[in-house]
Design a protein around this motif. Sequence first.
Motif, PDB file in Angstrom:
ATOM      1  N   LEU A   1      13.545  13.000  41.243  1.00  0.00           N
ATOM      2  CA  LEU A   1      14.978  13.302  41.186  1.00  0.00           C
ATOM      3  C   LEU A   1      15.534  13.607  42.570  1.00  0.00           C
ATOM      4  O   LEU A   1      16.704  13.330  42.860  1.00  0.00           O
ATOM      5  N   GLU A   2      14.699  14.165  43.441  1.00  0.00           N
ATOM      6  CA  GLU A   2      15.135  14.418  44.821  1.00  0.00           C
ATOM      7  C   GLU A   2      15.368  13.114  45.578  1.00  0.00           C
ATOM      8  O   GLU A   2      16.134  13.085  46.555  1.00  0.00           O
ATOM      9  N   LYS A   3      14.753  12.033  45.117  1.00  0.00           N
ATOM     10  CA  LYS A   3      14.904  10.737  45.779  1.00  0.00           C
ATOM     11  C   LYS A   3      16.045   9.900  45.201  1.00  0.00           C
ATOM     12  O   LYS A   3      16.487   8.937  45.827  1.00  0.00           O
ATOM     13  N   VAL A   4      16.486  10.264  43.990  1.00  0.00           N
ATOM     14  CA  VAL A   4      17.504   9.457  43.310  1.00  0.00           C
ATOM     15  C   VAL A   4      18.828   9.511  44.070  1.00  0.00           C
ATOM     16  O   VAL A   4      19.300  10.586  44.454  1.00  0.00           O
ATOM     17  N   LYS A   5      19.423   8.363  44.278  1.00  0.00           N
ATOM     18  CA  LYS A   5      20.739   8.303  44.911  1.00  0.00           C
ATOM     19  C   LYS A   5      21.808   8.537  43.849  1.00  0.00           C
ATOM     20  O   LYS A   5      21.762   7.936  42.780  1.00  0.00           O
ATOM     21  N   PRO A   6      22.765   9.412  44.136  1.00  0.00           N
ATOM     22  CA  PRO A   6      23.824   9.675  43.157  1.00  0.00           C
ATOM     23  C   PRO A   6      24.569   8.399  42.786  1.00  0.00           C
ATOM     24  O   PRO A   6      24.813   7.535  43.633  1.00  0.00           O
ATOM     25  N   GLY A   7      24.918   8.292  41.525  1.00  0.00           N
ATOM     26  CA  GLY A   7      25.647   7.132  41.040  1.00  0.00           C
ATOM     27  C   GLY A   7      27.124   7.443  40.889  1.00  0.00           C
ATOM     28  O   GLY A   7      27.694   8.232  41.659  1.00  0.00           O
TER      29      GLY A   7
ATOM     30  N   GLU B   1      26.895  11.623  40.283  1.00  0.00           N
ATOM     31  CA  GLU B   1      25.924  12.179  39.351  1.00  0.00           C
ATOM     32  C   GLU B   1      24.513  11.636  39.589  1.00  0.00           C
ATOM     33  O   GLU B   1      24.328  10.485  39.964  1.00  0.00           O
ATOM     34  N   ILE B   2      23.535  12.507  39.365  1.00  0.00           N
ATOM     35  CA  ILE B   2      22.125  12.124  39.421  1.00  0.00           C
ATOM     36  C   ILE B   2      21.639  11.980  37.987  1.00  0.00           C
ATOM     37  O   ILE B   2      21.660  12.944  37.214  1.00  0.00           O
ATOM     38  N   GLN B   3      21.230  10.776  37.613  1.00  0.00           N
ATOM     39  CA  GLN B   3      20.841  10.500  36.232  1.00  0.00           C
ATOM     40  C   GLN B   3      19.340  10.713  36.031  1.00  0.00           C
ATOM     41  O   GLN B   3      18.529  10.276  36.845  1.00  0.00           O
ATOM     42  N   LEU B   4      18.997  11.372  34.947  1.00  0.00           N
ATOM     43  CA  LEU B   4      17.588  11.588  34.617  1.00  0.00           C
ATOM     44  C   LEU B   4      16.868  10.261  34.398  1.00  0.00           C
ATOM     45  O   LEU B   4      15.703  10.110  34.781  1.00  0.00           O
ATOM     46  N   THR B   5      17.551   9.295  33.803  1.00  0.00           N
ATOM     47  CA  THR B   5      16.935   7.987  33.578  1.00  0.00           C
ATOM     48  C   THR B   5      16.487   7.348  34.886  1.00  0.00           C
ATOM     49  O   THR B   5      15.417   6.736  34.963  1.00  0.00           O
ATOM     50  N   ASP B   6      17.291   7.499  35.950  1.00  0.00           N
ATOM     51  CA  ASP B   6      16.913   6.937  37.256  1.00  0.00           C
ATOM     52  C   ASP B   6      15.661   7.625  37.788  1.00  0.00           C
ATOM     53  O   ASP B   6      14.778   6.988  38.386  1.00  0.00           O
ATOM     54  N   GLY B   7      15.569   8.947  37.577  1.00  0.00           N
ATOM     55  CA  GLY B   7      14.364   9.662  37.988  1.00  0.00           C
ATOM     56  C   GLY B   7      13.144   9.210  37.207  1.00  0.00           C
ATOM     57  O   GLY B   7      12.050   9.072  37.762  1.00  0.00           O
ATOM     58  N   LEU B   8      13.321   8.948  35.932  1.00  0.00           N
ATOM     59  CA  LEU B   8      12.212   8.472  35.098  1.00  0.00           C
ATOM     60  C   LEU B   8      11.752   7.086  35.531  1.00  0.00           C
ATOM     61  O   LEU B   8      10.556   6.784  35.491  1.00  0.00           O
TER      62      LEU B   8
ATOM     63  N   TYR C   1      12.664  15.646  25.702  1.00  0.00           N
ATOM     64  CA  TYR C   1      11.745  15.139  26.714  1.00  0.00           C
ATOM     65  C   TYR C   1      10.620  16.152  26.946  1.00  0.00           C
ATOM     66  O   TYR C   1      10.857  17.361  26.914  1.00  0.00           O
ATOM     67  N   ILE C   2       9.425  15.657  27.175  1.00  0.00           N
ATOM     68  CA  ILE C   2       8.344  16.446  27.770  1.00  0.00           C
ATOM     69  C   ILE C   2       8.066  15.782  29.116  1.00  0.00           C
ATOM     70  O   ILE C   2       7.718  14.598  29.162  1.00  0.00           O
ATOM     71  N   LEU C   3       8.207  16.533  30.197  1.00  0.00           N
ATOM     72  CA  LEU C   3       8.120  15.929  31.528  1.00  0.00           C
ATOM     73  C   LEU C   3       7.059  16.608  32.387  1.00  0.00           C
ATOM     74  O   LEU C   3       6.874  17.825  32.323  1.00  0.00           O
ATOM     75  N   THR C   4       6.404  15.812  33.199  1.00  0.00           N
ATOM     76  CA  THR C   4       5.472  16.357  34.183  1.00  0.00           C
ATOM     77  C   THR C   4       6.283  16.828  35.397  1.00  0.00           C
ATOM     78  O   THR C   4       7.410  16.356  35.625  1.00  0.00           O
ATOM     79  N   PRO C   5       5.742  17.745  36.199  1.00  0.00           N
ATOM     80  CA  PRO C   5       6.505  18.241  37.359  1.00  0.00           C
ATOM     81  C   PRO C   5       6.797  17.180  38.407  1.00  0.00           C
ATOM     82  O   PRO C   5       7.664  17.379  39.258  1.00  0.00           O
ATOM     83  N   GLY C   6       6.128  16.041  38.304  1.00  0.00           N
ATOM     84  CA  GLY C   6       6.419  14.947  39.226  1.00  0.00           C
ATOM     85  C   GLY C   6       7.857  14.472  39.155  1.00  0.00           C
ATOM     86  O   GLY C   6       8.378  13.892  40.115  1.00  0.00           O
ATOM     87  N   ILE C   7       8.542  14.741  38.047  1.00  0.00           N
ATOM     88  CA  ILE C   7       9.928  14.298  37.893  1.00  0.00           C
ATOM     89  C   ILE C   7      10.830  14.948  38.941  1.00  0.00           C
ATOM     90  O   ILE C   7      11.804  14.339  39.393  1.00  0.00           O
ATOM     91  N   PHE C   8      10.503  16.160  39.376  1.00  0.00           N
ATOM     92  CA  PHE C   8      11.356  16.844  40.356  1.00  0.00           C
ATOM     93  C   PHE C   8      11.381  16.080  41.676  1.00  0.00           C
ATOM     94  O   PHE C   8      12.435  15.918  42.299  1.00  0.00           O
ATOM     95  N   TYR C   9      10.232  15.583  42.111  1.00  0.00           N
ATOM     96  CA  TYR C   9      10.162  14.858  43.379  1.00  0.00           C
ATOM     97  C   TYR C   9      10.898  13.524  43.289  1.00  0.00           C
ATOM     98  O   TYR C   9      11.486  13.060  44.272  1.00  0.00           O
TER      99      TYR C   9
ATOM    100  N   THR D   1      16.333  23.505  38.272  1.00  0.00           N
ATOM    101  CA  THR D   1      15.376  24.444  37.676  1.00  0.00           C
ATOM    102  C   THR D   1      14.003  24.374  38.340  1.00  0.00           C
ATOM    103  O   THR D   1      13.074  25.068  37.918  1.00  0.00           O
ATOM    104  N   LYS D   2      13.866  23.580  39.382  1.00  0.00           N
ATOM    105  CA  LYS D   2      12.552  23.315  39.986  1.00  0.00           C
ATOM    106  C   LYS D   2      11.790  24.595  40.326  1.00  0.00           C
ATOM    107  O   LYS D   2      10.594  24.719  40.023  1.00  0.00           O
ATOM    108  N   GLU D   3      12.455  25.561  40.937  1.00  0.00           N
ATOM    109  CA  GLU D   3      11.757  26.769  41.367  1.00  0.00           C
ATOM    110  C   GLU D   3      11.380  27.665  40.185  1.00  0.00           C
ATOM    111  O   GLU D   3      10.448  28.466  40.287  1.00  0.00           O
ATOM    112  N   LEU D   4      12.083  27.548  39.075  1.00  0.00           N
ATOM    113  CA  LEU D   4      11.735  28.324  37.888  1.00  0.00           C
ATOM    114  C   LEU D   4      10.588  27.685  37.115  1.00  0.00           C
ATOM    115  O   LEU D   4       9.715  28.373  36.592  1.00  0.00           O
TER     116      LEU D   4
END
Length: 287
Positions: free
Chosen positions: A215-221, A225-232, A205-213, A115-118
């Motif tokens: 999540l792009e770095k998170v390595k799939p598990g 799957e890419i976990q939101l917790t890993d991005g947090l 969750y209320i998230l700042t847009p920094g979460i997108f950057y 949803t990053k671009e939206l």
Amino acid sequence: MIKKAIFPAAGLGTRFLPATKAQPKEMLPVVDKPIIQYAVEEAVNSGIDEIIIVTGRNKRAIEDHFDISFELEYFLQKKGELDLLKQVREISELATVYYIRQKEPLGLGHAVLVTKELVKNEPFAVILSDDLIVSDVPCIKQMIEIYERYKCSVIAVEKVPREEVKNYGVIAGKEIDDGIYQVTDLVEKPLIEEAPSDLAIVGRYILTPGIFYMLEKVKPGRGGEIQLTDGLKLLLEKEAIYAYEFKGKRYDTGSKLGFLIASVELALKREGLGEQFREYLKSLRLD
């Protein structure tokens, strides 16, 4: 202000098969309203007016539900069913709704990332409709107030029995105000003996847009799957994150038992239905 909310809805709903073989899990009704509608109404009642639903294959029913239904409205108008007509029209007028496909179910983090671009460069909410929360003040509205105070990401938590922590993401943190914690760590589905607390992350969750950057770095598990917790966890290295023990009652409608409990308790509260249903339940002989 938080004006956008993301609703991940691309999952396969396997825990409710065969009911979800041909219909989205999010469209299963609790009393007479789809699960996802409760969550969208919570967002709208919190001041959010842009809804982004992340869908997948076989999710067309969600789009149809929040769209105008000319044939149905004409039929209800012709029959004089004006109360029902009002309810149907209100659904399509709740908010501006956007849809985006998650082509593969690659985890909650991936659903947020698409949803990053939206969303663009602004804070936003994430609402998991499986967690149906009943409260005097909408849960997301409570969290927006916390965000406005600290201008940092906020995640909803609730205390769970120690033996259940293995089913949740769990936070470690320091309580800085009544029910507000500054997060120091997040652990996804820890062993009971390794859990840092009994404060489990639930679907708000209320998230700042920094979460997108992040999540792009998170390595799939597992399962890619890419976990939101890993991005947090990565975001926590750059920004403060707060956890909020919300006021309200959560029903886990993603489980069969939680779905049944929600259906019974909300039916008992429903005007025009609750009293008769209560009398019926009293008449049951539970052998």
